[in-house]
Design an enzyme around this catalytic site. Structure first.
Site, PDB file in Angstrom:
ATOM      1  N   GLY A  64      17.753  23.403  32.397  1.00  0.00           N
ATOM      2  CA  GLY A  64      18.467  22.178  32.773  1.00  0.00           C
ATOM      3  C   GLY A  64      18.474  21.162  31.646  1.00  0.00           C
ATOM      4  N   LYS A 116      25.568  33.536  31.880  1.00  0.00           N
ATOM      5  CA  LYS A 116      26.090  33.997  33.167  1.00  0.00           C
ATOM      6  C   LYS A 116      26.211  32.862  34.172  1.00  0.00           C
ATOM      7  CE  LYS A 116      27.364  37.005  36.218  1.00  0.00           C
ATOM      8  NZ  LYS A 116      28.755  37.449  36.081  1.00  0.00           N
ATOM      9  N   ARG A 161      21.236  35.283  31.624  1.00  0.00           N
ATOM     10  CA  ARG A 161      21.376  33.832  31.816  1.00  0.00           C
ATOM     11  C   ARG A 161      21.400  33.059  30.514  1.00  0.00           C
ATOM     12  NH1 ARG A 161      19.930  32.091  37.118  1.00  0.00           N
ATOM     13  NH2 ARG A 161      19.514  30.042  36.287  1.00  0.00           N
ATOM     14  N   TRP A 194      19.369  29.400  26.510  1.00  0.00           N
ATOM     15  CA  TRP A 194      20.762  29.176  26.107  1.00  0.00           C
ATOM     16  C   TRP A 194      20.808  27.718  25.672  1.00  0.00           C
ATOM     17  CZ3 TRP A 194      24.985  26.142  27.631  1.00  0.00           C
ATOM     18  CH2 TRP A 194      26.237  26.585  27.195  1.00  0.00           C
ATOM     19  N   HIS A 236      60.127  27.705  28.565  1.00  0.00           N
ATOM     20  CA  HIS A 236      59.805  26.284  28.414  1.00  0.00           C
ATOM     21  C   HIS A 236      58.783  26.056  27.287  1.00  0.00           C
ATOM     22  CE1 HIS A 236      62.140  25.382  31.945  1.00  0.00           C
ATOM     23  NE2 HIS A 236      61.526  26.364  32.571  1.00  0.00           N
ATOM     24  N   GLU A 270      36.980  36.209  26.642  1.00  0.00           N
ATOM     25  CA  GLU A 270      35.525  36.004  26.636  1.00  0.00           C
ATOM     26  C   GLU A 270      34.748  37.184  26.075  1.00  0.00           C
ATOM     27  OE1 GLU A 270      34.837  36.583  31.447  1.00  0.00           O
ATOM     28  OE2 GLU A 270      33.490  35.259  30.393  1.00  0.00           O
TER      29      GLU A 270
HETATM   30  C1  AGP Z   1      33.882  34.567  33.990  1.00  0.00           C
HETATM   31  O1  AGP Z   1      33.833  35.859  33.572  1.00  0.00           O
HETATM   32  C2  AGP Z   1      32.650  33.769  33.843  1.00  0.00           C
HETATM   33  N1  AGP Z   1      31.470  34.430  34.142  1.00  0.00           N
HETATM   34  C3  AGP Z   1      32.749  32.342  34.398  1.00  0.00           C
HETATM   35  O2  AGP Z   1      34.045  31.866  34.248  1.00  0.00           O
HETATM   36  C4  AGP Z   1      32.286  32.146  35.857  1.00  0.00           C
HETATM   37  O3  AGP Z   1      33.200  32.695  36.751  1.00  0.00           O
HETATM   38  C5  AGP Z   1      32.100  30.637  36.102  1.00  0.00           C
HETATM   39  O4  AGP Z   1      31.120  30.148  35.237  1.00  0.00           O
HETATM   40  C6  AGP Z   1      31.744  30.317  37.533  1.00  0.00           C
HETATM   41  O5  AGP Z   1      30.541  30.898  37.921  1.00  0.00           O
HETATM   42  P1  AGP Z   1      30.143  31.022  39.441  1.00  0.00           P
HETATM   43  O6  AGP Z   1      31.125  31.930  40.084  1.00  0.00           O
HETATM   44  O7  AGP Z   1      28.748  31.616  39.411  1.00  0.00           O
HETATM   45  O8  AGP Z   1      30.168  29.661  40.020  1.00  0.00           O
END
Ligand code: AGP
Length: 610
Positions: free
Chosen positions: A101, A605, A27, A75, A506, A490
């Protein structure tokens, strides 16, 4: 985005908290810390920049002991990743807090608290909350009332866990906009931002609701709702396999999760299909009446889940004949939109806690949609609890930041949903049976693609020294190309862009030269001939082509054209199967480049803040 774990026990808790942090590291992972209430009644805090392992080494030296503690993996949002900005934050020597948050009004609170004489040592919004609660505690001498009073002043989205050396037998927690779960033990209780953190110590959980404040003691958990009324939250058991947070024989979680796909796609279909039909009831007892009058579908999601939504649009319009719009949640929530009558609001999310997706859902509930359906992977998540109808994917916990098995199980669930919706809109039973049979073949086909791993690894060498790449697809393969590009950028940090192949001339064709690998997903479908002309356009400019195609495509290995043969698949299920080689390609490029595959830089994540 950030992980919280806490424990009130009769045994030593630092090792429990550390294991919880390891499990939450996906996370957020720029710093980690822990505060323990020692036997001598003092708070002992340890914080380190970097991964949880750095904290583990520091704890080996300081060797704290205690039965009450809180911990955090961060994070960064406010303030750079540094030791002073790492959690837990303290007010004086007696209060410690961890926070997920964002507090929006932290600046004005900070000024006020400075006037009250509090000193700040970090740039974080969290330290403001620590001092605010301490300020309230000085008036009441009671941690629970202090947290209640302080939270009433906060604007934003947060989950908090607070402990105080002068109120030593409990942790007080609260959530608004960020997830928090209570782990129920015997003679001990726990809290965490994700139940995964607590699986080594319990499998029984209570999910706190929006606005809940709870007091966690060794033997009791008491909860008050947003209206300050005593609340009961049901205890549920965790259902996924306990080894979900282990890499097993695999070098990375991402590789493990890629290889789990045949099984989890199968699991997502289980109980929902006969040999020839979708069992509508399996989508919920209300599914029939909810789907019956739907005339439009609005899909909202972020990142990979958004790409799943884009694929679903092709399916919904083709099979159900119903107009479907797809939009990223962060855009949708901040613009005016027109809600057509009888529109189904469909959110897609692995975590069920993505802030923008949740905010869009909450808006939608006010906006006159017919119903809110969620496709989600985490039972008990906010999205699941707040939607009218839920289709759970059965991917199991996904730890790698790069989403893989979540995507293919989302597609599986979305195709099942589409078939159920299409049946209300004239899809004939023969066509339904044809697609159900094709879907049942997908786990085996994905298995076949996984056996190409060695060849894909060889191909990946061509990307190692490249800075840019282009992904092309047509029709429902365009979102697959987008997803392939997202995976590559990524985890390998190579710039990757995806285009519908027809858009090449294009603009993007100007980029193509021998330094630009061009990846194409090309199942043999109605658009094949058009795609071939697009590929010729690339070849003529000296581009290096990497084509994933089946034997019927008529595409052959030539100079600067590498063709990887994919099993023949039904055009409808092709997006699921063709995603897998692109995942493997990105994985191997990242491994060759030596990047941090499971925890790529700057990402987390679960994006529970805006
Ligand atoms: C993609 O590999 C990422 N982990 C990211 O784009 C992810 O799909 C996005 O943050 C949405 O997360 P969620 O599906 O938990 O809502």
């Amino acid at each position: 985005m950030c992980g919280i774990v806490g424990a009130v026990s009769q045994r030593d808790v630092p090792a429990i908290l550390l294991e919880g942090l390891r499990r939450l590291e996906y996370r957020g992972y720029d710093s980690a810390g822990m505060a323990i209430l020692g036997d001598d009644g003092s708070l002992q805090r340890e914080r380190e920049v970097g991964k949880v392992q750095a904290l583990a080494q520091a704890l080996e030296k300081s060797d704290p002991h205690g039965v009450v503690g809180i911990a955090h993996t961060r994070w960064a949002t406010h303030g750079v990743p540094s030791q002073v900005n790492a959690h837990p934050h303290m007010s004086g020597e007696r209060l410690a807090i961890v926070h997920n948050g964002i507090i929006e009004n932290y600046q004005s609170l900070r000024e006020r608290l400075k006037d009250e004489g509090f000193e700040f040592s970090s740039q974080t919004d969290t330290e403001v909350v620590a001092h605010l609660i301490e300020s309230c505690f000085r008036q009441s001498g009671d941690l629970l009332s202090a947290v209640k009073a302080a939270v009433a002043e906060l604007h934003g989205a947060f989950a908090l866990a607070v402990m105080h050396a002068d109120d030593p037998d409990r942790i007080v927690v609260t959530r608004r906009g960020s997830p928090l779960v209570v782990g129920v033990g015997i003679g001990e209780n726990f809290i965490a931002s994700d139940q995964l953190a607590l699986l080594p110590v319990t499998d029984r959980f209570m999910f706190l609701e929006e606005g809940d404040i709870a007091e966690i003691r060794r033997d009791t958990v008491r909860i008050w709702d947003a209206d300050e009324q005593v609340a009961e939250r049901p205890v549920s058991r965790f259902e996924h396999a306990i080894d979900s947070a282990d890499k097993g024989e695999y070098r990375h979680f991402m590789l493990k999760e890629i290889h789990e796909q045949p099984r989890v796609i199968q699991a997502t279909m289980e109980g929902r299909l006969t040999d020839s039909r979708v069992l509508e009831q399996s989508l919920g007892t209300e599914a029939g009446s909810l789907l019956a009058g739907i005339r439009h579908v609005q899909i909202i999601a972020c990142g990979t889940s958004y790409h799943a939504g884009m694929v679903a649009r092709y399916w919904i319009e083709e099979l159900a004949g119903i107009p479907c719009s797809v939009e990223v949640a962060s855009e949708y929530r901040y613009r005016h939109h027109v809600v057509q009558p009888d529109t189904l609001f469909l959110t897609i999310s692995q975590s069920g806690e993505t802030a923008d997706t949740l905010a869009a859902l909450r808006q939608a509930k006010e906006a006159g949609f017919r119903a809110a359906l969620a496709v989600c992977n985490v039972p008990g998540s906010s999205l699941v609890r707040e939607s009218d109808l839920v289709i759970m994917t059965q991917a199991g916990p996904e730890i790698g930041v790069a989403s893989t098995k979540a995507f293919t199980t989302q597609l599986t669930a979305l195709l099942i949903f589409t078939l159920a919706l299409a049946r209300h809109n004239g899809l004939d039973s023969e066509k339904e049976a044809d697609i159900v049979r094709a879907l049942r073949e997908v786990p085996r086909q994905v298995d076949q693609v996984l056996s190409l791993d060695g060849r894909i690894e060889s191909l990946s060498r061509a990307f190692m020294d490249k800075s840019h790449s282009l992904f092309l697809g047509r029709g429902a393969m365009f979102p697959v190309a987008l997803e392939g590009a997202l995976k590559l950028k990524e985890i390998s940090y190579i710039h990757a862009e995806a285009y519908p192949a027809g858009e090449l001339k294009h603009g993007p064709l100007a980029l193509v030269d021998s330094e630009m690998p061009v990846v194409t997903v090309a199942p043999n479908n109605a658009l094949m001939e058009k795609l071939k002309s697009n590929l010729e356009e690339v070849r003529a400019r000296g581009g290096e082509l990497f084509v994933f195609a089946d034997g019927q495509s008529g595409l052959h290995e030539e100079d600067h054209v590498h063709v990887m043969s994919i099993p023949e698949v039904h055009p409808i299920t092709a997006p699921i199967v063709y995603t897998v080689p692109l995942q493997l390609l990105s994985y191997h490029v990242a491994v060759l480049k030596g990047t941090d595959v499971d925890q790529p830089r700057n990402l987390a994540k679960s994006v529970t803040v805006e």
